[in-house]
Design a protein around this motif. Structure first.
Motif, PDB file in Angstrom:
ATOM      1  N   ARG A 124       0.823  -1.226   0.000  1.00 45.22           N
ATOM      2  CA  ARG A 124       0.000   0.000   0.000  1.00 45.22           C
ATOM      3  C   ARG A 124       0.850   1.266   0.000  1.00 45.22           C
ATOM      4  NH1 ARG A 124      -4.130  -3.044   3.190  1.00 45.22           N
ATOM      5  NH2 ARG A 124      -2.901  -2.790   5.076  1.00 45.22           N
ATOM      6  N   LEU A 125       2.118   1.133   0.360  1.00 46.87           N
ATOM      7  CA  LEU A 125       3.000   2.295   0.353  1.00 46.87           C
ATOM      8  C   LEU A 125       3.509   2.524  -1.064  1.00 46.87           C
ATOM      9  CD1 LEU A 125       5.151   1.767   3.553  1.00 46.87           C
ATOM     10  CD2 LEU A 125       3.384   3.487   3.184  1.00 46.87           C
ATOM     11  N   THR A 126       2.985   3.521  -1.695  1.00 48.54           N
ATOM     12  CA  THR A 126       3.399   3.829  -3.057  1.00 48.54           C
ATOM     13  C   THR A 126       4.411   4.970  -3.046  1.00 48.54           C
ATOM     14  OG1 THR A 126       1.649   5.474  -3.379  1.00 48.54           O
ATOM     15  CG2 THR A 126       1.109   3.166  -3.916  1.00 48.54           C
ATOM     16  N   ALA A 127       5.106   5.119  -4.128  1.00 52.21           N
ATOM     17  CA  ALA A 127       6.063   6.222  -4.246  1.00 52.21           C
ATOM     18  C   ALA A 127       5.342   7.562  -4.075  1.00 52.21           C
ATOM     19  CB  ALA A 127       6.767   6.165  -5.598  1.00 52.21           C
ATOM     20  N   THR A 129       2.621   8.221  -2.295  1.00 47.94           N
ATOM     21  CA  THR A 129       2.299   8.425  -0.881  1.00 47.94           C
ATOM     22  C   THR A 129       3.521   8.915  -0.120  1.00 47.94           C
ATOM     23  OG1 THR A 129       0.694   6.619  -0.999  1.00 47.94           O
ATOM     24  CG2 THR A 129       1.396   7.281   1.184  1.00 47.94           C
ATOM     25  N   ILE A 130       4.639   8.287  -0.363  1.00 53.50           N
ATOM     26  CA  ILE A 130       5.872   8.666   0.333  1.00 53.50           C
ATOM     27  C   ILE A 130       6.322  10.061  -0.092  1.00 53.50           C
ATOM     28  CG2 ILE A 130       8.322   8.085   0.609  1.00 53.50           C
ATOM     29  CD1 ILE A 130       7.389   5.108   0.415  1.00 53.50           C
ATOM     30  N   ASP A 135       7.257  15.741   1.058  1.00 51.90           N
ATOM     31  CA  ASP A 135       6.995  17.163   0.776  1.00 51.90           C
ATOM     32  C   ASP A 135       6.514  17.893   2.025  1.00 51.90           C
ATOM     33  OD1 ASP A 135       7.752  16.916  -1.861  1.00 51.90           O
ATOM     34  OD2 ASP A 135       5.702  16.777  -2.646  1.00 51.90           O
ATOM     35  N   GLU A 136       5.600  17.249   2.775  1.00 49.61           N
ATOM     36  CA  GLU A 136       5.103  17.867   4.015  1.00 49.61           C
ATOM     37  C   GLU A 136       6.225  18.093   5.019  1.00 49.61           C
ATOM     38  OE1 GLU A 136       1.631  16.129   5.849  1.00 49.61           O
ATOM     39  OE2 GLU A 136       0.858  15.536   3.889  1.00 49.61           O
ATOM     40  N   LEU A 137       7.223  17.195   5.011  1.00 56.80           N
ATOM     41  CA  LEU A 137       8.348  17.316   5.932  1.00 56.80           C
ATOM     42  C   LEU A 137       9.427  18.269   5.417  1.00 56.80           C
ATOM     43  CD1 LEU A 137       8.757  13.558   6.947  1.00 56.80           C
ATOM     44  CD2 LEU A 137       7.798  15.416   8.340  1.00 56.80           C
TER      45      LEU A 137
END
Length: 139
Positions: A124-127, A129-130, A135-137
């Motif tokens: 479920r962890l897609t590129a 999503t990461i 970006d938020e960080l």
């Protein structure tokens, strides 16, 4: 810092040899508790105390559900001379642990997953999503 991914097998008694690299940071005694997404969270004592203090500082209306979730099934794990740790039956049942498991380091805690559930969670962890979180960080 707890990191890495380790594939292990539960023995018929519900014991697992905990990875030596993780035991270095966790110590010989640590806490195993219910985690999110039907995995188990593993905390060194100091980090468990921080979690406990944070939850207990919340207003009762918010704290009570978290207290029941985390503390009711939590168990102190003590590794034997071979590095084996018994995962209590109630926690094995919660996480659906049968035989093949994955233990992962997740910064301040480790997580114990059923191997199939871990593979599903990882898929479920897609590129994208990461990338969004990075970006938020600000990375």
């Amino acid at each position: 810092m707890l990191m890495g991914e380790y594939e292990h097998t539960l023995d018929p008694k519900g014991r697992v040899i905990f990875p030596a690299k993780l035991r270095e940071d966790l110590g010989d005694n640590f806490i195993i508790a219910k985690g999110l997404d039907n995995c188990l969270f593993v905390y060194p004592p100091a980090q468990w105390q921080r979690l406990q203090d944070s939850i207990n500082a919340l207003p009762f209306s918010k704290a009570s559900a978290l207290q029941r979730f985390f503390f009711s099934g939590a168990s102190e794990a003590i590794s034997d001379k071979q590095g084996r740790v018994l995962i209590p039956a109630n926690l094995r049942q919660y996480a659906g642990l049968d035989k093949d498991i994955i233990i992962v380091g997740a910064s301040v805690r480790a997580e114990i997953w059923d191997k199939t559930k871990w593979q599903e969670q990882s898929a479920r962890l897609t590129a994208e999503t990461i990338e969004n979180v990075m970006d938020e960080l600000g990375f």
